[in-house]
Design an enzyme around this catalytic site. Structure first.
Site, PDB file in Angstrom:
ATOM      1  N   TYR A  57      41.326  40.815  -4.621  1.00 21.65           N
ATOM      2  CA  TYR A  57      41.307  39.393  -4.979  1.00 21.65           C
ATOM      3  C   TYR A  57      40.280  39.106  -6.068  1.00 21.65           C
ATOM      4  CZ  TYR A  57      43.402  39.792  -0.395  1.00 21.65           C
ATOM      5  OH  TYR A  57      44.166  40.195   0.663  1.00 21.65           O
ATOM      6  N   HIS A  85      34.181  32.363   0.609  1.00 26.24           N
ATOM      7  CA  HIS A  85      33.760  31.666  -0.604  1.00 26.24           C
ATOM      8  C   HIS A  85      34.476  32.260  -1.812  1.00 26.24           C
ATOM      9  CE1 HIS A  85      30.999  35.137  -0.828  1.00 26.24           C
ATOM     10  NE2 HIS A  85      30.850  34.851  -2.119  1.00 26.24           N
ATOM     11  N   HIS A 117      34.144  32.540  -6.367  1.00 23.41           N
ATOM     12  CA  HIS A 117      33.421  32.295  -7.612  1.00 23.41           C
ATOM     13  C   HIS A 117      34.453  32.157  -8.724  1.00 23.41           C
ATOM     14  CE1 HIS A 117      29.616  33.337  -5.745  1.00 23.41           C
ATOM     15  NE2 HIS A 117      30.109  34.507  -5.375  1.00 23.41           N
TER      16      HIS A 117
END
Length: 174
Positions: A146, A59, A61
């Site tokens: 990341y 996932h 954000h």
């Protein structure tokens, strides 16, 4: 069909979570190059300011701000997901079609939250940067590659050892 109500604020700042269907996948970090290129391409076609981001294996954000009169974040996220899938296919990744022939790698929807004020903005930036620690991928925020955290450090906004476990003194330890 459920009618989803989305908050739409022209020029608003939004926090988003986009998730892969397969929560065991590491596709987003394994193909980070393609993911970054898809985001750059969307930003060129449909401008926005990217305040903070973290990419996890399954996932990501995003905290982004739209141009002044713009409310169309859905088109940006749709384009981003589609461009990433197109790049994966071009790179030879095996992508099985989902329902109605679409690629079945992303969850159909996304989580969105309108940032209300400076305190809310700071809380969501902190949440984004701490996410890799929360999920047990690293012990220190600075060790996750990341993340926009590294940009915040380069700009002098945050110290490199922000929110890490190293050197943490707990109350009552003598």
């Amino acid at each position: 069909m459920v009618n989803y109500r989305r908050a739409r604020v022209a020029g608003g700042t939004y926090f988003f979570t986009l998730t892969l269907k397969d929560r065991r996948s590491d596709l987003l970090v394994r193909r980070i190059d393609l993911l970054r290129e898809a985001l750059r391409h969307v930003k060129q076609r449909r401008p926005f300011t990217l305040h903070a981001v973290v990419v996890m294996p399954d996932h990501l954000h995003l905290l982004l701000q739209l141009p002044e009169a713009d409310t169309n974040y859905s088109a940006r996220l749709r384009d981003f997901k589609a461009l990433f899938v197109k790049a994966l296919r071009a790179a030879g990744e095996p992508i099985k079609p989902g329902l109605r022939g679409a690629a079945g790698i992303w969850q159909a929807r996304f989580w969105e939250h309108v940032i209300r004020d400076e305190c809310d903005l700071a809380a969501h930036i902190n949440y984004i940067h701490f996410n890799p620690v929360k999920h047990g991928h690293v012990q220190r925020v600075m060790d996750w590659p990341y993340s926009s955290f590294h940009r915040f450090v380069r700009q002098g906004v945050l110290p490199a050892n922000w929110a890490g476990c190293e050197g943490l003194e707990l109350a009552g330890d003598d």
